[in-house]
Design a protein around this motif. Sequence first.
Motif, PDB file in Angstrom:
ATOM      1  N   ALA A  37      -0.316   3.921  -2.771  1.00 39.54           N
ATOM      2  CA  ALA A  37      -0.785   5.911  -2.402  1.00 39.54           C
ATOM      3  C   ALA A  37       0.437   6.348  -2.810  1.00 39.54           C
ATOM      4  CB  ALA A  37      -0.776   5.783  -1.225  1.00 39.54           C
ATOM      5  N   LEU A  39       0.734  -0.965  -0.109  1.00 43.08           N
ATOM      6  CA  LEU A  39       0.007   0.239  -0.120  1.00 43.08           C
ATOM      7  C   LEU A  39       1.030   1.232  -0.085  1.00 43.08           C
ATOM      8  CD1 LEU A  39      -2.842  -1.739   2.396  1.00 43.08           C
ATOM      9  CD2 LEU A  39      -3.305  -1.061   0.246  1.00 43.08           C
ATOM     10  N   LEU A  91      -1.920   8.109   2.067  1.00 43.47           N
ATOM     11  CA  LEU A  91      -1.539   6.873   2.706  1.00 43.47           C
ATOM     12  C   LEU A  91      -2.431   6.479   3.893  1.00 43.47           C
ATOM     13  CD1 LEU A  91      -1.730   3.603   3.055  1.00 43.47           C
ATOM     14  CD2 LEU A  91       0.610   3.621   4.428  1.00 43.47           C
TER      15      LEU A  91
END
Length: 452
Positions: free
Chosen positions: A234, A230, A239
Amino acid sequence: MSGNILVIEDDQDMCDLLTAGLSRRDFSVTTFISGKEGLAAVDLHATDVVLADINLPDMNGLDICNAIVENLPDIPVIIMTAFGSMDTAIAAIRAGAYDFVTKPLDLDILAMSLERAVRYRNLQQTVKKLSNAVKQPLHFDNLLGESQAMEELFSQLSRIADSEASLLITGESGSGKELTARAVHTHSRRKDHPLVTINCAAMPAQLLESELFGHKKGAFTDAREHNKGLFLEADGGTLFLDEVGEIPIDLQPKLLRALEERCVRPVGGTTERPFNVRIIAATNRDLETAVEDGLFREDLFYRLNVIQIEMPPLRSRGADILLLARKFVENFATRQNKPVTGISDGAAEKLLDYSWPGNVRELRNAIEHAVALTHFDKIVPEDLPEKIRVFRNDYFLVGDQDPMELISMEEMERRYIMHVLKTTGGNRTLTARILQVDRKTLYRKLQRYEEQ
């Protein structure tokens, strides 16, 4: 309860009696012995309630009531009469009177009727104000509110939205932390890049590490393909680490290093990749207490807590409760294709009286429930969930007039500390801030209470 009472009574002695008796009960009283003069003055004296005799030399009290209902419908009228018959009472109610009292007057009973009428008047003014506010509300993206707490929040968010500093959003469950994170991203310079969210409490440590930092194919049993993680997903955006306080202690050093070095190494990988994201974290836990208890790293806390935003609980937002409720009614009525257009006064009072431990999320669910059940064009008290209908405020009491029931200063302090702790949802840091004491002092007192 105080309020501005306009009395229309042709007996000057009765006017003097009402002025003296009601003033002692914190009402502000203005009297007129002429019906026409009193009626003309209603709109000039910031009147909350009109108290009118039914028989006046120049006009009938019912005519006064009809005129006020037609021109100033938010001002309740209480009719007085020495002829307490059912026919007179029915005529007064049909004329739009809020209540009906008979002479000779019992001032205590009259005061209770006036208090209810003032509360009704205040509620009508609040509803009118919110009707306009729903059309042009104060807002920050999808956040909505007219209270001072929300005005201050919107001001903070507008100042920090375009910052690159890490943001920690604290507050009770259901208070709107994720919605706030989305609003900040939408108003930031990163708005054209991804907002990636993850609930850190929703998965075990190994899976959470893989989700955040990525993994190489074959790094573990179920790693059938490469996952970049992630942080890289991002890249260029934001995030959002929801429930960041639930990150396992053994994973926190790796998160801290990623935030400090601005690069990640996937699970099973040997090389690091840089990322460019803004971190927004949220928690309903007291992270400062978690740090002291050894459950959260102090250095990670300070890395996340560069800027902190504290979401106000719904119970502290006053009339925002009705503002949000009306918006939810509008949304759910459209979704359920039901002709529900608002909230009755009785239901509004129940909503304002309730403490909302589940905050905006609980209010939303309550209104969805009510819209689904109602048979009317407005939500009535019977449509609300039972716990809201029967709720009574739990006021903090330290004793009464019986000397045998009075308590010591130490016991009063203990009760108040426990009351504040309960009200803050067990947040010891916030409790210490409200009490204006050092947290260590609060902890020592709580420990002593547990030992007693």
